[in-house]
Design an enzyme around this catalytic site. Structure first.
Site: not given
Length: 310
Positions: A14, A36, A63, A106, A132, A181
């Site tokens: 992304f 990849r 990862r 991160s 992580y 909705g």
């Protein structure tokens, strides 16, 4: 002027794909994006040919969280890829004469939550809480040590939750909930969250490619606008042209229900605050996010609706 070659890992992801689009659009860079399969992150991966003639590396591959974790030792698996694989790439980059190495880390290195009125800052003491986050922190430490030893400049960028056209995971779920909705018991939440539009993150990376003050620094990435989850869902509804159906359930009841269901971790992510302060970005780089939250949400919603109409 000859174009400079930039190696982008995670180019199919992304964030990586957005980085490659912007680099290519500028027309002054030659983008090298290993597949990849070719770019497996491991301590033994040979990057020599991929790094030949490269001026800078933008390392976006990692990862990430796996919902159904199969590894016997989750921490060891995160370390194998995010620490050993990253440092192997960086060591070979330094040996190849790469000038600057940008690491997409991160916000989880800072921690999972912020206290009211105390947004997280880039220079706070790290407090990662999961495997992580710990692996990203260890990679950061190793990279900065490598920078000191070799002279290759390292820049660490810690994004908060990234959204934009093509977003997946939890943000995509929110788009679907609002469009359908679905009544959501989230209308009375006071928690505040920072987010970052993918093009704002890309713009920050571009600023860090050459700015002399970025060398060997850590930056946080956000839109610079914090919202409650209720506000975010209403803004998503406005962008989609569908009002969000929010029920004003007290947060204490939501916490209690999550504990009964054994989902206290989910309640923490959903109901807690995570705000960041990006003042350092402006002070050192003169950088402010070019896109407002409303613009980012409108572009995200438009792409979401376009994908459904194909």
């Amino acid at each position: 002027m000859d174009s400079r070659t930039i190696l982008v890992t995670g180019a199919s992801g992304f964030v990586g794909s957005a980085l490659c689009r912007q680099l290519n659009m500028l027309g002054v860079f030659s983008v090298r994006a290993p597949s990849r399969r070719d770019a497996e992150l491991a301590a033994e991966t040979d990057w020599v040919s991929a790094l030949a003639g490269v001026d800078a590396v933008i390392h976006a591959a990692a990862r990430v969280h796996v919902m159904q974790e199969n590894a016997n030792d989750s921490q060891a698996e995160f370390r194998r890829v995010n620490v050993d694989g990253t440092l192997n790439l960086a060591q070979q980059a330094a040996a190849a004469g790469v000038r600057r190495f940008i690491f997409i880390s991160s916000i989880k290195v800072n921690g999972e939550l912020s206290q009211p009125g105390q947004p997280l800052r880039a220079d706070d003491t790290p407090a990662p809480q999961d495997a992580y986050g710990v692996s990203k922190h260890e990679a950061e430490q190793g990279l900065l040590q490598l920078a000191a030893a070799t002279g290759m400049e390292v820049v660490v960028i810690r994004p908060v939750l990234v959204y934009g056209p093509g977003v997946k995971a939890n943000f995509l779920s929110m788009l679907r909930w609002v469009q359908r909705g679905v009544p959501l018991p989230l209308g009375a939440l006071p928690n505040r969250r920072s987010l970052v539009f993918v093009d704002n993150l890309v713009d920050l990376v571009m600023a860090c490619l050459d700015h002399p003050q970025a060398a060997n620094q850590v930056f946080l990435a956000s839109d610079g606008q914090d919202v409650t989850l209720s506000q975010l869902l209403r803004a998503i509804g406005q962008a989609l042209g569908r009002p969000a159906r929010l029920l004003p359930v007290p947060p204490s009841l939501l916490h209690a229900a999550a504990r009964v269901l054994g989902r206290g971790d989910l309640a923490q992510r959903l109901l807690g605050s995570l705000q960041v302060d990006i003042t350092k970005n402006h002070q050192l780089l003169g950088w402010t996010p070019p896109f407002k939250l409303e613009q980012g949400l409108n572009l995200t919603a438009r792409a979401f609706l376009d994908a459904q109409n194909r």
